[in-house]
Design a protein around this motif. Structure first.
Motif, PDB file in Angstrom:
ATOM      1  N   ILE A 148     -26.473  65.817   4.149  1.00  0.00           N
ATOM      2  CA  ILE A 148     -25.687  64.945   4.814  1.00  0.00           C
ATOM      3  C   ILE A 148     -24.785  63.707   3.779  1.00  0.00           C
ATOM      4  CG2 ILE A 148     -25.289  63.328   6.471  1.00  0.00           C
ATOM      5  CD1 ILE A 148     -27.182  64.835   8.105  1.00  0.00           C
ATOM      6  N   ALA A 149     -25.979  63.199   3.027  1.00  0.00           N
ATOM      7  CA  ALA A 149     -25.644  62.349   1.992  1.00  0.00           C
ATOM      8  C   ALA A 149     -24.887  62.620   0.722  1.00  0.00           C
ATOM      9  CB  ALA A 149     -27.048  61.500   1.732  1.00  0.00           C
ATOM     10  N   CYS A 150     -25.036  63.678   0.497  1.00  0.00           N
ATOM     11  CA  CYS A 150     -24.433  64.254  -0.623  1.00  0.00           C
ATOM     12  C   CYS A 150     -22.877  64.745  -0.275  1.00  0.00           C
ATOM     13  CB  CYS A 150     -24.926  65.654  -1.084  1.00  0.00           C
ATOM     14  SG  CYS A 150     -24.294  66.431  -2.666  1.00  0.00           S
ATOM     15  N   HIS A 151     -22.644  65.204   1.033  1.00  0.00           N
ATOM     16  CA  HIS A 151     -21.456  65.528   1.706  1.00  0.00           C
ATOM     17  C   HIS A 151     -20.553  64.218   1.808  1.00  0.00           C
ATOM     18  CE1 HIS A 151     -18.493  65.712   5.038  1.00  0.00           C
ATOM     19  NE2 HIS A 151     -18.079  66.660   4.709  1.00  0.00           N
ATOM     20  N   ASP A 152     -21.324  63.253   2.343  1.00  0.00           N
ATOM     21  CA  ASP A 152     -20.557  61.881   2.577  1.00  0.00           C
ATOM     22  C   ASP A 152     -20.204  61.413   1.179  1.00  0.00           C
ATOM     23  OD1 ASP A 152     -20.956  62.152   5.067  1.00  0.00           O
ATOM     24  OD2 ASP A 152     -22.661  60.738   5.276  1.00  0.00           O
ATOM     25  N   ARG A 153     -21.192  61.350   0.235  1.00  0.00           N
ATOM     26  CA  ARG A 153     -20.707  60.981  -1.041  1.00  0.00           C
ATOM     27  C   ARG A 153     -19.541  61.498  -1.724  1.00  0.00           C
ATOM     28  NH1 ARG A 153     -19.993  56.932  -4.405  1.00  0.00           N
ATOM     29  NH2 ARG A 153     -20.503  57.136  -6.455  1.00  0.00           N
ATOM     30  N   TYR A 154     -19.346  62.928  -1.604  1.00  0.00           N
ATOM     31  CA  TYR A 154     -18.307  63.584  -2.035  1.00  0.00           C
ATOM     32  C   TYR A 154     -17.008  63.245  -1.212  1.00  0.00           C
ATOM     33  CZ  TYR A 154     -20.292  66.273  -5.851  1.00  0.00           C
ATOM     34  OH  TYR A 154     -20.980  66.763  -7.034  1.00  0.00           O
ATOM     35  N   ALA A 155     -17.293  63.004  -0.054  1.00  0.00           N
ATOM     36  CA  ALA A 155     -16.234  62.808   0.898  1.00  0.00           C
ATOM     37  C   ALA A 155     -15.395  61.519   0.619  1.00  0.00           C
ATOM     38  CB  ALA A 155     -16.647  62.813   2.515  1.00  0.00           C
ATOM     39  N   THR A 156     -15.946  60.629  -0.125  1.00  0.00           N
ATOM     40  CA  THR A 156     -15.463  59.376  -0.557  1.00  0.00           C
ATOM     41  C   THR A 156     -14.146  59.735  -1.474  1.00  0.00           C
ATOM     42  OG1 THR A 156     -16.867  58.837  -2.212  1.00  0.00           O
ATOM     43  CG2 THR A 156     -17.290  57.965   0.015  1.00  0.00           C
ATOM     44  N   GLU A 157     -14.328  60.769  -2.382  1.00  0.00           N
ATOM     45  CA  GLU A 157     -13.194  61.065  -3.457  1.00  0.00           C
ATOM     46  C   GLU A 157     -12.061  61.690  -2.620  1.00  0.00           C
ATOM     47  OE1 GLU A 157     -11.115  60.458  -5.520  1.00  0.00           O
ATOM     48  OE2 GLU A 157     -12.839  59.794  -6.942  1.00  0.00           O
ATOM     49  N   ARG A 158     -10.931  61.138  -2.149  1.00  0.00           N
ATOM     50  CA  ARG A 158      -9.795  61.867  -1.736  1.00  0.00           C
ATOM     51  C   ARG A 158      -8.515  61.678  -2.393  1.00  0.00           C
ATOM     52  NH1 ARG A 158     -11.293  65.175   2.611  1.00  0.00           N
ATOM     53  NH2 ARG A 158     -13.269  64.159   3.679  1.00  0.00           N
TER      54      ARG A 158
END
Length: 389
Positions: free
Chosen positions: A359-369
């Motif tokens: 979950i944390a890894c997904h959230d971290r990558y999700a910040t790069e848009r």
């Protein structure tokens, strides 16, 4: 030749996870044999350890070992989610500084520390099979310089890294969640600045040692990582998916052919080395997120990367390996002491930790848009939704 240890533990693999498990077991009074396939300490990519690792180093008695193989890491600078450089300075945190480790020296120090605590360490011992002996216990056959040798144990620990050699011999399946690879080059570090003592401050320390901070910069096809190592080399890595890197690797290796336009700090570090292109061919290392379908079973468990693999973006690999080794050793000791559910409790802890990590890894990558059409970033935005076959 046979070396019976029916009431003890055999740990397969001498990396951080295996060492932490073995040290913990010996500290709890459990006879422990460690089998390492390599004939001696092996090269591994140098990396940074965050300040949060310091408590587990203290608990395992490894502070001195790390300091002999490391230099301080003063912070992290990143361009992620925006073109602005964000700096996080460890010197102002409560956890102290992090560490930049030379993995070859670090592995040697870990082995020495384990032997000094009473772990029976065997280099150059490659496990060939692991079979049940009776209702409780194992027999392992391993090739050594002196021929085939046999060990028996009550519990077996797989600490063999991503290969998960023992777990796979026992039928466990490896799940992968992405295709990430790291392509690493090692270049001479830029020379450090000499600053008058009265001018040295928390902010000027990284300037005095230009490799002391970890730099991470997102780009359209992946992300860059760089760090100065105790060996006075600068490790520079480009992280992307295996299929996306394949075309680049068919050509002479030039970092300039990779997307550096969005990574000005990495570009500056590369220029500061003064090395002409083309640079040495990179070392390609797996960096995928993954795990075993089952990290423990009757009288066996896996630790470190044999159990779960983390994205290097987290800088969590060594810290997680040491922590898992500590908890694995405690669980094994409890089982040997008569608690039959101890290993399943360890497995539940690893399962929960890994689920939270995804979950944390997904959230971290999700910040790069910034690059919605990028194949790499589209994949990361759904990371954790399913495992690759």
């Amino acid at each position: 030749m046979s070396d019976p240890a029916p009431d003890g533990v055999v740990v397969v693999g001498g990396g951080p996870a295996g060492v932490a498990t073995a040290i913990t077991l010996v500290g709890l009074g459990v006879r422990t044999v460690l089998l390492e396939a390599a004939p001696g300490p092996r090269w591994k990519p140098g990396e940074s350890l965050p300040p949060s690792i310091n408590p587990i180093l203290t608990r395992l008695g490894l502070n001195a070992a790390v300091r002999r193989a490391a230099l301080p890491s003063y912070g992290v600078s990143s361009r992620w989610g925006s073109p602005e450089l964000i700096e996080r300075d460890f010197l102002f945190g409560v956890g102290g500084v992090g560490w930049r480790i030379d993995r070859l020296a670090f592995e040697s120090e870990l082995a020495n520390a384990a032997r000094q605590t009473g772990v029976e360490w065997h280099w150059g011992t490659r496990v060939a099979d692991c079979v049940r002996v009776g209702s409780h216990g194992w027999a392992l056959h391993a090739s050594t310089a002196g021929g085939l040798r046999r060990w028996t144990a009550r519990v077996v620990v797989d600490a063999s890294g991503r290969a998960a050699r023992v777990a796979r011999l026992l039928g466990a399946r490896r799940l992968r969640y992405d295709r990430l690879l790291g392509s690493l080059s090692y270049l001479p570090s830029p020379p450090a600045q000499t600053l008058p003592a009265q001018t040295v401050s928390a902010r000027s320390l990284p300037a005095a040692d230009p490799g002391s901070a970890t730099v991470v910069e997102a780009v359209p096809g992946g992300w860059w990582y760089s760090l100065g190592l105790p060996s006075r080399q600068l490790v520079v890595a480009f992280l992307t998916d295996a299929d996306l890197l394949a075309e680049t690797l068919r050509r002479p290796w030039r970092f300039a052919e990779l997307p550096l336009a969005y990574a000005p700090t990495t570009s500056e570090r590369l220029r500061a080395t003064g090395c002409p292109q083309p640079w040495p061919a990179p070392r390609i290392r797996p960096a995928y997120v993954g795990r075993l379908g089952s990290v423990a079973g009757p009288d066996w468990l896996a630790v470190g990367e044999a159990a779960v693999c983390f994205d290097p973006l987290s800088s969590y690999g060594v810290e997680a390996a040491l922590g898992a080794g500590f908890y694995a050793g405690a669980a094994i000791s409890e089982q040997l002491g008569g608690r039959p559910d101890a290993l399943s409790g360890y497995a539940e802890l690893i399962d929960h930790t890994f689920a939270q990590y995804l979950i944390a890894c997904h959230d971290r990558y999700a910040t790069e848009r910034r690059w919605p059409d990028s194949t790499f970033w589209r994949r990361r935005h759904r990371l954790g939704a399913m495992a690759l076959p």
